[in-house]
Enzyme design. Structure first.
Site, PDB file in Angstrom:
ATOM      1  N   LYS A  43      14.427  36.523  29.783  1.00  0.00           N
ATOM      2  CA  LYS A  43      14.443  35.069  29.613  1.00  0.00           C
ATOM      3  C   LYS A  43      14.383  34.435  30.995  1.00  0.00           C
ATOM      4  O   LYS A  43      15.095  34.853  31.916  1.00  0.00           O
ATOM      5  CB  LYS A  43      15.701  34.600  28.882  1.00  0.00           C
ATOM      6  CG  LYS A  43      15.684  33.088  28.622  1.00  0.00           C
ATOM      7  CD  LYS A  43      16.781  32.633  27.680  1.00  0.00           C
ATOM      8  CE  LYS A  43      18.127  32.556  28.371  1.00  0.00           C
ATOM      9  NZ  LYS A  43      19.125  31.850  27.525  1.00  0.00           N
ATOM     10  N   GLN A  52      24.987  21.459  22.603  1.00  0.00           N
ATOM     11  CA  GLN A  52      25.549  22.764  22.284  1.00  0.00           C
ATOM     12  C   GLN A  52      26.552  22.691  21.131  1.00  0.00           C
ATOM     13  O   GLN A  52      26.775  23.675  20.430  1.00  0.00           O
ATOM     14  CB  GLN A  52      26.199  23.358  23.539  1.00  0.00           C
ATOM     15  CG  GLN A  52      26.699  24.787  23.385  1.00  0.00           C
ATOM     16  CD  GLN A  52      25.631  25.744  22.884  1.00  0.00           C
ATOM     17  OE1 GLN A  52      24.540  25.820  23.424  1.00  0.00           O
ATOM     18  NE2 GLN A  52      25.932  26.461  21.802  1.00  0.00           N
ATOM     19  N   ASP A 104      34.525  13.374  22.109  1.00  0.00           N
ATOM     20  CA  ASP A 104      33.644  13.294  23.276  1.00  0.00           C
ATOM     21  C   ASP A 104      34.017  12.022  24.022  1.00  0.00           C
ATOM     22  O   ASP A 104      34.359  11.016  23.401  1.00  0.00           O
ATOM     23  CB  ASP A 104      32.169  13.264  22.855  1.00  0.00           C
ATOM     24  CG  ASP A 104      31.245  13.551  24.036  1.00  0.00           C
ATOM     25  OD1 ASP A 104      30.646  14.633  24.070  1.00  0.00           O
ATOM     26  OD2 ASP A 104      31.130  12.683  24.932  1.00  0.00           O
ATOM     27  N   ALA A 118      31.515  26.382  31.143  1.00  0.00           N
ATOM     28  CA  ALA A 118      31.357  26.919  32.495  1.00  0.00           C
ATOM     29  C   ALA A 118      30.286  28.002  32.512  1.00  0.00           C
ATOM     30  O   ALA A 118      30.447  29.055  31.905  1.00  0.00           O
ATOM     31  CB  ALA A 118      32.689  27.474  32.997  1.00  0.00           C
ATOM     32  N   LYS A 140      32.347  25.336  37.870  1.00  0.00           N
ATOM     33  CA  LYS A 140      32.598  24.677  36.585  1.00  0.00           C
ATOM     34  C   LYS A 140      33.898  25.209  35.966  1.00  0.00           C
ATOM     35  O   LYS A 140      34.223  26.387  36.102  1.00  0.00           O
ATOM     36  CB  LYS A 140      31.424  24.906  35.632  1.00  0.00           C
ATOM     37  CG  LYS A 140      30.177  24.100  36.021  1.00  0.00           C
ATOM     38  CD  LYS A 140      29.143  24.163  34.921  1.00  0.00           C
ATOM     39  CE  LYS A 140      27.990  23.209  35.164  1.00  0.00           C
ATOM     40  NZ  LYS A 140      26.981  23.347  34.086  1.00  0.00           N
TER      41      LYS A 140
END
Lengths: 318, 318
Positions: free
Chosen positions: B65, B136, B157, B216, B221
């Site tokens: 990928k 996601q 969110d 992360a 992250k």
């Protein structure tokens, strides 16, 4: 946005050796100036061969070559090596093209060796020795014929039908079949065999010779007697790759050679940070393992040509 | 031989979450038994983002990928992340297919987290907390809905329009918008934010919770307060990737956590080499960075389905 799909015949039609030599030399220049970058090749070993992932970025272009080496393929009617490049816009990551890279690999390898010869061989080479007359020999010849006028081109292969076929493929040029000794006694010598024991002995190499050692591209491969390396000015394409998989890998692992003895990498020579040949009598060796920047530079050339027109498949891939 | 070209819409039509969960779990099983292999992800950093090369071999399939992350893309009308897979026959290296892998990436990430939840969450989870309602989150929900029957799914969110959109996308399911605190107080919690400072505090996490930490995926992250890791049974997808780029990377670099504290990788859990949840009251964390074996397993699924028929482009690529 669309992604161009360029298959083997499309790429082959667009590949011209003089252009490839030009863009590959520019890529080495950019690499030498810190304007190109590539992580080390990564290897994925499978039961019958391996795959290599070769990503790179050069000015204006990025991408990855995915190439396999499966030695048993010819018995199935398939080439040992097949390669695909995903060619991406470095600004956005968009995959601008998917292209066959089998011929790109052969052309860029020939181009790189000819560039090395330009800087490292004597300025007036009269003879070219070809040791190993397989597939890769064709593009070595194509590339060297662009940059030099040889009086004689000497071809040796253990399999006579191979050298015969190569000689017959370049009518009008001064090719001839010959012994290993005669091929070795040339101003420029290109070795492209899959050997794991040195085929070229030190005693056969005359002073002033430049050797392009192209065959070694994996651990355990070796074409030159280590005494040649110790005697020569050695230039590599990439020190890390060459130490692990190039001509110097076996001598290093046996303690017969060290990376400290390497004179330069090709980018340093191309950018003039280090001079090429300075001594007419020196033996010089270029250890080529093949770099992703060479592939992406050639892919960029093909993509730019294809964009100028032609009946290519263009799809909404992503 | 021909190469199939499967674009975004073709792949999307062929992707079914139950199948993806099945093949990804099988890939982890094969990996745990030494029948799958992948070199570490390699990163190519460019001015506006980066590219990642992710090669892998699993039983019967190999490939790579090539995926980019370009944060400024949305301002140009392009997705931040785009991905392409070159899907190869491991027996010959032949490139059997080129396919869009943007949706494959989202589906396999959802599937992997749901597999982790199956082994690590309490056996009767009633509530699912979603922290971060971006792209996601959709596939996290799709995958978890395949394996569990939730009484309530709580969505938080920072941007209310995002959570609203997610809730409205799953009519007929018990989704509701809520506070961070309420989402965190769920039996299974999935975090998928791009955060670089912990969004989930230890005091919000109840005993018995399973957390899938998905955000992360690069150095720097971090979504969870390190105290959560120290309190929890931590499972990673791959220790090397997680240490460098996963949820544990920042705490490790700050000396707040060590790799010795990691309990297992997911392959060890899937193959039964180590038990999953053994203590009803333990907090468990799955640190997901995304593995190439997940991508190639899903690519194999798509390729096999496409071969069964359909109007796909098929060309002599190499």
């Amino acid at each position: 946005m669309k992604t161009l799909i360029l298959n083997k015949s499309a790429v082959k039609d667009l590949l011209q050796m003089p252009d490839v030599i030009k863009v590959v030399e520019e890529a080495f220049g950019a690499f030498g100036e810190g304007k190109a970058n590539m992580p080390p090749k990564s290897y994925l070993v499978v039961e019958r061969g391996d795959f290599r992932a070769m990503p790179a970025v050069i000015p204006g272009a990025a991408g990855i070559k995915w190439v396999n080496v499966h030695p048993q393929n010819p018995s199935r009617g398939l080439p040992t090596i097949m390669a695909v490049i995903v060619y991406s816009d470095p600004e956005t990551g968009y995959p601008l093209a998917i292209m066959d890279a089998t011929d790109i690999t052969a052309y860029r390898t020939g181009a790189t060796a000819a560039i090395a010869s330009k800087y490292l061989a004597r300025s007036d080479p009269r003879t070219l020795g070809i040791i190993g007359a397989g597939r890769q020999a064709y593009t070595q010849l194509l590339a060297h014929l662009e940059l030099f006028n040889f009086e004689q081109i000497r071809v040796f292969d253990r399999t006579q039908s191979s050298s015969e076929r190569l000689v017959n493929s370049f009518p009008g040029y001064p090719l001839k079949e010959c012994s290993l000794e005669e091929a070795a006694a040339s101003d420029i010598v290109c070795t492209q065999t899959p050997s794991r024991v040195p085929v070229l002995k030190n005693e056969l190499v005359l002073k002033g010779t430049h050797i392009n050692a192209l065959g070694a591209d994996a651990e355990g491969k070796e074409e030159l007697e280590p005494a040649i390396l110790r005697r020569a000015v050695v230039v590599v394409d990439d020190l890390r790759q060459a130490s692990g998989a190039g001509e110097i890998n076996v001598p290093i692992s046996k303690g017969l050679y060290t990376t400290d003895e390497v004179y330069a990498n090709l980018a340093e020579i191309v950018t003039g940070k280090k001079p090429g040949r300075t001594d007419r009598d020196a033996v010089t060796v270029f250890d080529s393992t093949g770099l992703a920047i060479e592939d992406i530079a050639t892919a960029r050339l093909i993509y730019e040509k294809a964009r100028q027109g032609g009946a290519y498949i263009s799809i909404d891939l992503v």
